[in-house]
Motif scaffolding. Structure first.
Motif, PDB file in Angstrom:
ATOM      1  N   ASN A 179      33.946 -62.553   4.140  1.00 25.85           N
ATOM      2  CA  ASN A 179      33.502 -61.156   4.288  1.00 25.85           C
ATOM      3  C   ASN A 179      34.173 -60.455   5.468  1.00 25.85           C
ATOM      4  O   ASN A 179      33.522 -59.778   6.258  1.00 25.85           O
ATOM      5  CB  ASN A 179      31.977 -61.069   4.411  1.00 25.85           C
ATOM      6  CG  ASN A 179      31.277 -61.510   3.151  1.00 25.85           C
ATOM      7  OD1 ASN A 179      31.754 -61.258   2.043  1.00 25.85           O
ATOM      8  ND2 ASN A 179      30.154 -62.186   3.309  1.00 25.85           N
ATOM      9  N   ASN A 180      35.485 -60.634   5.592  1.00 26.81           N
ATOM     10  CA  ASN A 180      36.306 -60.016   6.645  1.00 26.81           C
ATOM     11  C   ASN A 180      35.971 -60.487   8.056  1.00 26.81           C
ATOM     12  O   ASN A 180      36.409 -59.884   9.029  1.00 26.81           O
ATOM     13  CB  ASN A 180      36.221 -58.482   6.594  1.00 26.81           C
ATOM     14  CG  ASN A 180      36.771 -57.936   5.304  1.00 26.81           C
ATOM     15  OD1 ASN A 180      37.754 -58.436   4.773  1.00 26.81           O
ATOM     16  ND2 ASN A 180      36.137 -56.906   4.785  1.00 26.81           N
ATOM     17  N   LYS A 181      35.205 -61.540   8.168  1.00 27.95           N
ATOM     18  CA  LYS A 181      34.855 -62.089   9.490  1.00 27.95           C
ATOM     19  C   LYS A 181      35.537 -63.433   9.674  1.00 27.95           C
ATOM     20  O   LYS A 181      35.595 -64.237   8.742  1.00 27.95           O
ATOM     21  CB  LYS A 181      33.340 -62.271   9.648  1.00 27.95           C
ATOM     22  CG  LYS A 181      32.514 -61.018   9.386  1.00 27.95           C
ATOM     23  CD  LYS A 181      32.724 -59.965  10.435  1.00 27.95           C
ATOM     24  CE  LYS A 181      31.787 -58.782  10.175  1.00 27.95           C
ATOM     25  NZ  LYS A 181      32.201 -57.576  10.797  1.00 27.95           N
ATOM     26  N   ILE A 182      36.021 -63.685  10.870  1.00 29.82           N
ATOM     27  CA  ILE A 182      36.651 -64.959  11.180  1.00 29.82           C
ATOM     28  C   ILE A 182      35.549 -66.004  11.383  1.00 29.82           C
ATOM     29  O   ILE A 182      34.655 -65.821  12.199  1.00 29.82           O
ATOM     30  CB  ILE A 182      37.596 -64.848  12.395  1.00 29.82           C
ATOM     31  CG1 ILE A 182      38.429 -66.104  12.576  1.00 29.82           C
ATOM     32  CG2 ILE A 182      36.892 -64.532  13.662  1.00 29.82           C
ATOM     33  CD1 ILE A 182      39.690 -66.095  11.847  1.00 29.82           C
ATOM     34  N   LYS A 183      35.569 -67.038  10.584  1.00 30.83           N
ATOM     35  CA  LYS A 183      34.555 -68.093  10.663  1.00 30.83           C
ATOM     36  C   LYS A 183      35.055 -69.301  11.440  1.00 30.83           C
ATOM     37  O   LYS A 183      34.271 -70.112  11.908  1.00 30.83           O
ATOM     38  CB  LYS A 183      34.122 -68.527   9.256  1.00 30.83           C
ATOM     39  CG  LYS A 183      33.460 -67.424   8.472  1.00 30.83           C
ATOM     40  CD  LYS A 183      32.199 -66.987   9.160  1.00 30.83           C
ATOM     41  CE  LYS A 183      31.486 -65.906   8.374  1.00 30.83           C
ATOM     42  NZ  LYS A 183      30.286 -65.449   9.067  1.00 30.83           N
ATOM     43  N   GLY A 184      36.371 -69.418  11.534  1.00 30.70           N
ATOM     44  CA  GLY A 184      36.963 -70.525  12.253  1.00 30.70           C
ATOM     45  C   GLY A 184      38.457 -70.556  12.023  1.00 30.70           C
ATOM     46  O   GLY A 184      38.999 -69.729  11.296  1.00 30.70           O
ATOM     47  N   ILE A 185      39.090 -71.520  12.663  1.00 34.54           N
ATOM     48  CA  ILE A 185      40.517 -71.741  12.462  1.00 34.54           C
ATOM     49  C   ILE A 185      40.763 -73.241  12.384  1.00 34.54           C
ATOM     50  O   ILE A 185      39.950 -74.036  12.867  1.00 34.54           O
ATOM     51  CB  ILE A 185      41.382 -71.143  13.597  1.00 34.54           C
ATOM     52  CG1 ILE A 185      41.058 -71.815  14.942  1.00 34.54           C
ATOM     53  CG2 ILE A 185      41.236 -69.634  13.661  1.00 34.54           C
ATOM     54  CD1 ILE A 185      42.047 -71.506  16.045  1.00 34.54           C
ATOM     55  N   ILE A 186      41.867 -73.591  11.782  1.00 34.44           N
ATOM     56  CA  ILE A 186      42.327 -74.971  11.815  1.00 34.44           C
ATOM     57  C   ILE A 186      43.832 -74.929  12.011  1.00 34.44           C
ATOM     58  O   ILE A 186      44.509 -74.089  11.418  1.00 34.44           O
ATOM     59  CB  ILE A 186      41.903 -75.775  10.568  1.00 34.44           C
ATOM     60  CG1 ILE A 186      42.148 -77.261  10.803  1.00 34.44           C
ATOM     61  CG2 ILE A 186      42.552 -75.253   9.317  1.00 34.44           C
ATOM     62  CD1 ILE A 186      41.303 -78.175   9.969  1.00 34.44           C
ATOM     63  N   THR A 187      44.320 -75.791  12.872  1.00 41.52           N
ATOM     64  CA  THR A 187      45.746 -75.810  13.168  1.00 41.52           C
ATOM     65  C   THR A 187      46.366 -77.120  12.682  1.00 41.52           C
ATOM     66  O   THR A 187      45.644 -78.088  12.418  1.00 41.52           O
ATOM     67  CB  THR A 187      46.006 -75.669  14.677  1.00 41.52           C
ATOM     68  OG1 THR A 187      45.527 -76.836  15.343  1.00 41.52           O
ATOM     69  CG2 THR A 187      45.334 -74.417  15.241  1.00 41.52           C
ATOM     70  N   ASP A 188      47.684 -77.124  12.623  1.00 47.03           N
ATOM     71  CA  ASP A 188      48.341 -78.368  12.237  1.00 47.03           C
ATOM     72  C   ASP A 188      48.048 -79.467  13.255  1.00 47.03           C
ATOM     73  O   ASP A 188      47.911 -80.627  12.906  1.00 47.03           O
ATOM     74  CB  ASP A 188      49.838 -78.182  12.001  1.00 47.03           C
ATOM     75  CG  ASP A 188      50.567 -77.511  13.144  1.00 47.03           C
ATOM     76  OD1 ASP A 188      49.969 -77.242  14.205  1.00 47.03           O
ATOM     77  OD2 ASP A 188      51.771 -77.241  12.974  1.00 47.03           O
ATOM     78  N   GLY A 189      47.889 -79.108  14.518  1.00 41.14           N
ATOM     79  CA  GLY A 189      47.522 -80.094  15.536  1.00 41.14           C
ATOM     80  C   GLY A 189      46.129 -80.650  15.317  1.00 41.14           C
ATOM     81  O   GLY A 189      45.903 -81.857  15.492  1.00 41.14           O
ATOM     82  N   ASP A 190      45.183 -79.787  14.926  1.00 42.09           N
ATOM     83  CA  ASP A 190      43.825 -80.258  14.611  1.00 42.09           C
ATOM     84  C   ASP A 190      43.867 -81.284  13.483  1.00 42.09           C
ATOM     85  O   ASP A 190      43.218 -82.324  13.542  1.00 42.09           O
ATOM     86  CB  ASP A 190      42.924 -79.099  14.159  1.00 42.09           C
ATOM     87  CG  ASP A 190      42.664 -78.065  15.224  1.00 42.09           C
ATOM     88  OD1 ASP A 190      42.688 -78.408  16.425  1.00 42.09           O
ATOM     89  OD2 ASP A 190      42.432 -76.884  14.848  1.00 42.09           O
ATOM     90  N   ILE A 191      44.649 -80.975  12.455  1.00 46.25           N
ATOM     91  CA  ILE A 191      44.745 -81.860  11.299  1.00 46.25           C
ATOM     92  C   ILE A 191      45.409 -83.175  11.687  1.00 46.25           C
ATOM     93  O   ILE A 191      44.947 -84.249  11.304  1.00 46.25           O
ATOM     94  CB  ILE A 191      45.489 -81.156  10.142  1.00 46.25           C
ATOM     95  CG1 ILE A 191      44.648 -79.964   9.660  1.00 46.25           C
ATOM     96  CG2 ILE A 191      45.760 -82.130   9.006  1.00 46.25           C
ATOM     97  CD1 ILE A 191      45.365 -79.009   8.744  1.00 46.25           C
ATOM     98  N   ARG A 192      46.459 -83.100  12.477  1.00 46.75           N
ATOM     99  CA  ARG A 192      47.142 -84.319  12.938  1.00 46.75           C
ATOM    100  C   ARG A 192      46.174 -85.214  13.707  1.00 46.75           C
ATOM    101  O   ARG A 192      46.102 -86.430  13.475  1.00 46.75           O
ATOM    102  CB  ARG A 192      48.345 -83.945  13.808  1.00 46.75           C
ATOM    103  CG  ARG A 192      49.171 -85.127  14.263  1.00 46.75           C
ATOM    104  CD  ARG A 192      50.342 -84.717  15.145  1.00 46.75           C
ATOM    105  NE  ARG A 192      49.904 -84.132  16.398  1.00 46.75           N
ATOM    106  CZ  ARG A 192      50.011 -82.844  16.725  1.00 46.75           C
ATOM    107  NH1 ARG A 192      50.536 -81.973  15.894  1.00 46.75           N
ATOM    108  NH2 ARG A 192      49.589 -82.406  17.900  1.00 46.75           N
ATOM    109  N   ARG A 193      45.398 -84.627  14.620  1.00 47.13           N
ATOM    110  CA  ARG A 193      44.435 -85.422  15.399  1.00 47.13           C
ATOM    111  C   ARG A 193      43.353 -86.019  14.497  1.00 47.13           C
ATOM    112  O   ARG A 193      42.930 -87.161  14.688  1.00 47.13           O
ATOM    113  CB  ARG A 193      43.832 -84.565  16.519  1.00 47.13           C
ATOM    114  CG  ARG A 193      44.820 -84.315  17.662  1.00 47.13           C
ATOM    115  CD  ARG A 193      44.215 -83.501  18.780  1.00 47.13           C
ATOM    116  NE  ARG A 193      44.022 -82.098  18.425  1.00 47.13           N
ATOM    117  CZ  ARG A 193      44.973 -81.159  18.488  1.00 47.13           C
ATOM    118  NH1 ARG A 193      46.180 -81.464  18.894  1.00 47.13           N
ATOM    119  NH2 ARG A 193      44.713 -79.908  18.159  1.00 47.13           N
ATOM    120  N   LYS A 194      42.904 -85.276  13.494  1.00 44.53           N
ATOM    121  CA  LYS A 194      41.901 -85.789  12.554  1.00 44.53           C
ATOM    122  C   LYS A 194      42.461 -86.971  11.769  1.00 44.53           C
ATOM    123  O   LYS A 194      41.778 -87.978  11.572  1.00 44.53           O
ATOM    124  CB  LYS A 194      41.443 -84.699  11.579  1.00 44.53           C
ATOM    125  CG  LYS A 194      40.631 -83.601  12.201  1.00 44.53           C
ATOM    126  CD  LYS A 194      39.219 -84.037  12.440  1.00 44.53           C
ATOM    127  CE  LYS A 194      38.409 -82.858  12.956  1.00 44.53           C
ATOM    128  NZ  LYS A 194      37.011 -83.175  13.081  1.00 44.53           N
TER     129      LYS A 194
END
Length: 133
Positions: free
Chosen positions: A46-61
């Protein structure tokens, strides 16, 4: 440089960045990041930012993953996202934005309007380019 540089002059608009809704699978976020050649995906509802995910976040996960990789890819992206990302308003000062990026060691900051609607992304490369050229 005589003219003031405004954030709105250098943000990447929504149609130029990776976005998904909060119910998207992680795999979809990765595909969108690859499609737009950018290391961040903004999670928007709904046009609101709920979060972000980065390639670094994914790499660490992945490095800490305790389940099959294929199961990880079908997780909802929101389960792995930063739900409290740094954001700036469209009329914030660009020099302050650069300072925030440096202090937090980030290359991207979601930009919102005065109604807190997500309108784009401040990415470090266009910022540097604007100051150099």
């Amino acid at each position: 440089m005589s003219d003031k540089i405004n954030i709105e002059d250098i943000i990447l608009p929504i149609n130029k960045i990776a976005t998904v809704n909060e119910n998207a699978f992680l795999k979809e976020a990765l595909e969108r990041m690859s499609e737009f050649h950018i290391g961040i995906c903004c999670i928007v509802n709904n046009n609101k930012i709920k979060g972000i995910i980065t390639d670094g976040d994914i790499r660490r996960k992945i490095l800490n993953l305790q389940k099959p990789f294929s199961a990880f890819l079908v997780d909802e992206v929101i389960a792995h996202a930063n739900l409290n990302p740094k954001v700036l308003k469209i009329n914030d000062d660009i020099l302050n934005a650069i300072k925030i990026m440096e202090q937090n060691k980030i290359w991207d900051i979601p930009i919102i309007d005065n109604n807190e609607n997500f309108i784009g992304l401040l990415h470090l490369h266009p910022v540097v380019k604007k100051f150099i050229l």
